[in-house]
Design a protein around this motif. Sequence first.
Motif, short mmCIF file in Angstrom:
data_model
loop_
_atom_site.label_atom_id
_atom_site.label_comp_id
_atom_site.label_asym_id
_atom_site.label_seq_id
_atom_site.Cartn_x
_atom_site.Cartn_y
_atom_site.Cartn_z
N ILE A 78 2.40 47.35 44.30
CA ILE A 78 3.25 46.91 42.82
C ILE A 78 2.41 47.39 41.67
CG2 ILE A 78 4.48 45.66 41.84
CD1 ILE A 78 5.91 44.82 43.76
N THR A 79 1.18 46.16 42.18
CA THR A 79 -0.12 45.96 41.20
C THR A 79 -1.52 47.06 41.30
OG1 THR A 79 -0.48 43.43 42.01
CG2 THR A 79 -2.68 45.14 41.14
N ILE A 81 -0.22 49.65 41.27
CA ILE A 81 0.85 51.03 41.13
C ILE A 81 0.90 51.04 39.44
CG2 ILE A 81 2.69 52.23 40.53
CD1 ILE A 81 3.02 51.30 43.53
N PHE A 82 0.43 49.32 39.13
CA PHE A 82 0.93 49.34 37.55
C PHE A 82 -0.53 48.72 37.03
CE2 PHE A 82 5.52 49.31 39.27
CZ PHE A 82 5.91 49.98 38.57
N ARG A 83 -1.29 49.43 37.75
CA ARG A 83 -3.11 48.72 37.38
C ARG A 83 -2.56 48.91 35.79
NH1 ARG A 83 -3.64 53.33 40.18
NH2 ARG A 83 -4.74 54.86 39.69
N THR A 84 -2.71 50.24 35.09
CA THR A 84 -2.82 51.06 33.59
C THR A 84 -1.70 49.88 32.86
OG1 THR A 84 -3.16 52.62 34.63
CG2 THR A 84 -2.72 52.66 32.57
N GLN A 85 -0.76 49.26 33.21
CA GLN A 85 -0.54 48.47 32.16
C GLN A 85 -1.10 47.51 32.37
OE1 GLN A 85 0.55 51.10 34.48
NE2 GLN A 85 2.63 52.11 33.44
N LEU A 86 -1.38 46.70 33.69
CA LEU A 86 -1.60 44.91 33.51
C LEU A 86 -3.41 44.90 32.91
CD1 LEU A 86 -0.41 44.58 37.34
CD2 LEU A 86 -0.16 43.41 35.54
N SER A 92 -4.58 38.96 31.85
CA SER A 92 -4.13 39.25 33.74
C SER A 92 -4.45 38.77 34.18
CB SER A 92 -3.32 41.01 33.36
OG SER A 92 -4.27 41.80 33.99
#
Length: 214
Positions: A78-79, A81-86, A92
């Motif tokens: 999950i991290t 996949i959502f690395r850009t958002q994080l 973070s």
Amino acid sequence: MVELSFFNILDLLGTSAFAISGALAAMNRRLDLFGIFIIAFVTAIGGGTIRDILIDNTPVTWMENTVYIYLIGVVTIITIIFRTQLDRLKKSLFLFDSIGLGIFTITGVELGIQNDLNPIICITLGAMTGTFGGVIRDILCNEIPVIFRKEIYATASIMGGLAFILLHELYFNQDVIYIITSLTVIIIRLMAVKFKISLPSFYLSEERNPNLDL
């Protein structure tokens, strides 16, 4: 399977938080997919593994309950996949690391109490559980571990452990103790960074060559 008591829920949350911080640290160092999973794994279970070995709680928790392995794997994916958002959340890595530190401090102190250990040893176990995963992460990422730098890290865990012991001696509700302890650690970390509070550091006035005779 892991019994879903409040204590174990906190343990799973702490594992998730440290897995995220490990994965983020690995991606910041541009490691490959295997490296990301390894760093996430050792960050999440490193402190707890050392704690369990010291108190002779074997097999260690993650070997006895494979849900931890699955959880770390899913959280790491999950991290990624959502690395850009994080990555847009500039704090973070710091945030998840602080959450993991607060929660794992609780688990270390609690297990020390359950094993009838001296309060000082319980606090030490809490600090080890909360910090040693990060130490392993930083070493593998070729960085000086946060615990050895000026930043308030282990100190926050120790203060949280002291709060836990004090509240336990005053017979506070266990869930209340868990919440107050974790918030104590997290708030100390946040305030230390916000107001640039740090421990003093000491160094030689001149850099010495260790190969030269004194």
